[in-house]
Design a protein around this motif. Structure first.
Motif, PDB file in Angstrom:
ATOM      1  N   THR A 109       0.824  -1.214   0.000  1.00 27.72           N
ATOM      2  CA  THR A 109       0.000   0.000   0.000  1.00 27.72           C
ATOM      3  C   THR A 109       0.855   1.259   0.000  1.00 27.72           C
ATOM      4  N   ILE A 110       2.131   1.113   0.304  1.00 22.75           N
ATOM      5  CA  ILE A 110       3.049   2.258   0.232  1.00 22.75           C
ATOM      6  C   ILE A 110       3.692   2.227  -1.144  1.00 22.75           C
ATOM      7  N   ASN A 111       3.242   3.118  -1.994  1.00 24.41           N
ATOM      8  CA  ASN A 111       3.759   3.186  -3.360  1.00 24.41           C
ATOM      9  C   ASN A 111       3.948   4.642  -3.742  1.00 24.41           C
ATOM     10  N   ALA A 112       4.707   4.862  -4.797  1.00 29.14           N
ATOM     11  CA  ALA A 112       4.993   6.233  -5.221  1.00 29.14           C
ATOM     12  C   ALA A 112       5.374   6.249  -6.692  1.00 29.14           C
ATOM     13  N   GLU A 113       5.327   7.443  -7.247  1.00 31.63           N
ATOM     14  CA  GLU A 113       5.796   7.652  -8.622  1.00 31.63           C
ATOM     15  C   GLU A 113       6.502   8.990  -8.679  1.00 31.63           C
ATOM     16  N   GLY A 114       7.387   9.109  -9.649  1.00 30.53           N
ATOM     17  CA  GLY A 114       8.141  10.346  -9.791  1.00 30.53           C
ATOM     18  C   GLY A 114       8.737  10.477 -11.171  1.00 30.53           C
ATOM     19  N   ALA A 115       9.253  11.660 -11.440  1.00 29.42           N
ATOM     20  CA  ALA A 115       9.859  11.938 -12.739  1.00 29.42           C
ATOM     21  C   ALA A 115      11.234  11.296 -12.878  1.00 29.42           C
ATOM     22  N   SER A 116      11.831  10.904 -11.752  1.00 25.81           N
ATOM     23  CA  SER A 116      13.116  10.209 -11.793  1.00 25.81           C
ATOM     24  C   SER A 116      13.101   9.095 -10.747  1.00 25.81           C
ATOM     25  N   LYS A 117      14.043   8.215 -10.874  1.00 28.77           N
ATOM     26  CA  LYS A 117      14.137   7.101  -9.945  1.00 28.77           C
ATOM     27  C   LYS A 117      14.387   7.616  -8.519  1.00 28.77           C
ATOM     28  N   GLN A 118      15.238   8.612  -8.388  1.00 23.61           N
ATOM     29  CA  GLN A 118      15.556   9.172  -7.081  1.00 23.61           C
ATOM     30  C   GLN A 118      14.334   9.833  -6.438  1.00 23.61           C
ATOM     31  N   LYS A 119      13.549  10.560  -7.216  1.00 24.42           N
ATOM     32  CA  LYS A 119      12.349  11.213  -6.679  1.00 24.42           C
ATOM     33  C   LYS A 119      11.329  10.174  -6.228  1.00 24.42           C
ATOM     34  N   MET A 120      11.175   9.132  -7.004  1.00 26.25           N
ATOM     35  CA  MET A 120      10.249   8.068  -6.639  1.00 26.25           C
ATOM     36  C   MET A 120      10.697   7.406  -5.337  1.00 26.25           C
ATOM     37  N   GLN A 121      11.984   7.108  -5.212  1.00 24.02           N
ATOM     38  CA  GLN A 121      12.503   6.486  -4.001  1.00 24.02           C
ATOM     39  C   GLN A 121      12.379   7.424  -2.799  1.00 24.02           C
ATOM     40  N   LYS A 169      10.056   9.702  -2.365  1.00 26.38           N
ATOM     41  CA  LYS A 169       8.638   9.702  -1.984  1.00 26.38           C
ATOM     42  C   LYS A 169       8.291   8.437  -1.216  1.00 26.38           C
ATOM     43  N   LEU A 170       8.844   7.301  -1.633  1.00 29.76           N
ATOM     44  CA  LEU A 170       8.624   6.051  -0.910  1.00 29.76           C
ATOM     45  C   LEU A 170       9.193   6.141   0.514  1.00 29.76           C
ATOM     46  N   ALA A 171      10.377   6.700   0.636  1.00 31.51           N
ATOM     47  CA  ALA A 171      11.003   6.830   1.954  1.00 31.51           C
ATOM     48  C   ALA A 171      10.167   7.741   2.852  1.00 31.51           C
ATOM     49  N   THR A 172       9.656   8.825   2.306  1.00 29.94           N
ATOM     50  CA  THR A 172       8.819   9.747   3.079  1.00 29.94           C
ATOM     51  C   THR A 172       7.523   9.067   3.503  1.00 29.94           C
ATOM     52  N   ALA A 173       6.903   8.324   2.596  1.00 28.80           N
ATOM     53  CA  ALA A 173       5.663   7.619   2.910  1.00 28.80           C
ATOM     54  C   ALA A 173       5.907   6.560   3.983  1.00 28.80           C
ATOM     55  N   TYR A 174       7.027   5.853   3.888  1.00 31.43           N
ATOM     56  CA  TYR A 174       7.345   4.831   4.884  1.00 31.43           C
ATOM     57  C   TYR A 174       7.612   5.467   6.246  1.00 31.43           C
ATOM     58  N   GLN A 175       8.302   6.588   6.250  1.00 38.91           N
ATOM     59  CA  GLN A 175       8.580   7.288   7.504  1.00 38.91           C
ATOM     60  C   GLN A 175       7.272   7.725   8.181  1.00 38.91           C
ATOM     61  N   SER A 176       6.331   8.230   7.414  1.00 32.18           N
ATOM     62  CA  SER A 176       5.026   8.613   7.961  1.00 32.18           C
ATOM     63  C   SER A 176       4.298   7.396   8.519  1.00 32.18           C
ATOM     64  N   TYR A 177       4.366   6.297   7.796  1.00 30.51           N
ATOM     65  CA  TYR A 177       3.743   5.044   8.242  1.00 30.51           C
ATOM     66  C   TYR A 177       4.328   4.600   9.576  1.00 30.51           C
ATOM     67  N   ARG A 178       5.646   4.635   9.707  1.00 27.84           N
ATOM     68  CA  ARG A 178       6.316   4.221  10.939  1.00 27.84           C
ATOM     69  C   ARG A 178       5.937   5.123  12.110  1.00 27.84           C
ATOM     70  N   GLU A 179       5.882   6.432  11.870  1.00 32.08           N
ATOM     71  CA  GLU A 179       5.516   7.365  12.931  1.00 32.08           C
ATOM     72  C   GLU A 179       4.091   7.104  13.406  1.00 32.08           C
ATOM     73  N   GLN A 180       3.190   6.844  12.474  1.00 29.71           N
ATOM     74  CA  GLN A 180       1.806   6.548  12.822  1.00 29.71           C
ATOM     75  C   GLN A 180       1.727   5.235  13.611  1.00 29.71           C
ATOM     76  N   LEU A 181       2.477   4.239  13.176  1.00 34.53           N
ATOM     77  CA  LEU A 181       2.498   2.943  13.848  1.00 34.53           C
ATOM     78  C   LEU A 181       3.014   3.074  15.282  1.00 34.53           C
ATOM     79  N   LEU A 182       4.080   3.851  15.468  1.00 32.47           N
ATOM     80  CA  LEU A 182       4.634   4.042  16.801  1.00 32.47           C
ATOM     81  C   LEU A 182       3.671   4.806  17.702  1.00 32.47           C
ATOM     82  N   ALA A 183       2.982   5.805  17.146  1.00 31.84           N
ATOM     83  CA  ALA A 183       2.008   6.568  17.927  1.00 31.84           C
ATOM     84  C   ALA A 183       0.859   5.667  18.374  1.00 31.84           C
ATOM     85  N   GLU A 184       0.385   4.816  17.488  1.00 31.56           N
ATOM     86  CA  GLU A 184      -0.690   3.879  17.836  1.00 31.56           C
ATOM     87  C   GLU A 184      -0.235   2.894  18.903  1.00 31.56           C
TER      88      GLU A 184
END
Length: 107
Positions: free
Chosen positions: A36-48, A50-65
């Motif tokens: 469910t954590i997916n991303a797209e971007g104009a370059s490989k680095q931008k896509m990665q 965005k994935l890292a940012t989405a995963y970081q948000s997921y982890r923060e939410q998981l830890l808060a819960e």
């Protein structure tokens, strides 16, 4: 470099084939263990990134819960469970038995 960071935490980055939209490349990818954590971007680095940012948000939410669940767990303990949870230590002003009407200070 971000691929190595994902591997260090035990995650696999899956990159989908490059697509062209309006003659521009679109890179898409997701985390294999968390599709469910997916991303797209104009370059490989931008896509990665965005994935890292989405995963970081997921982890923060998981830890808060997890913190909320731990607080709720300790709030719902009986007196016996509470004393066992804290290795039998008593707290200032905390009555040990339910029959006792005074606190530790004799009030």
């Amino acid at each position: 470099m971000l691929e190595e960071d994902f591997r260090e935490v035990g995650l696999t980055l899956v990159e989908l084939p490059i697509e062209f939209v309006d003659d521009r490349p679109v890179y898409r990818g997701y985390i294999k263990e968390l599709p469910t954590i997916n991303a797209e971007g104009a370059s490989k680095q931008k896509m990665q990134q965005k994935l890292a940012t989405a995963y970081q948000s997921y982890r923060e939410q998981l830890l808060a819960e997890a913190e909320i669940q731990e607080k709720e767990k300790t709030m719902n303990l009986s007196m016996e469970e509470l004393l066992r949870y804290y290795d039998g230590e008593t707290f200032d002003g905390f009555a040990i038995s339910e029959d006792e009407t005074t606190d530790l200070y004799g009030n």
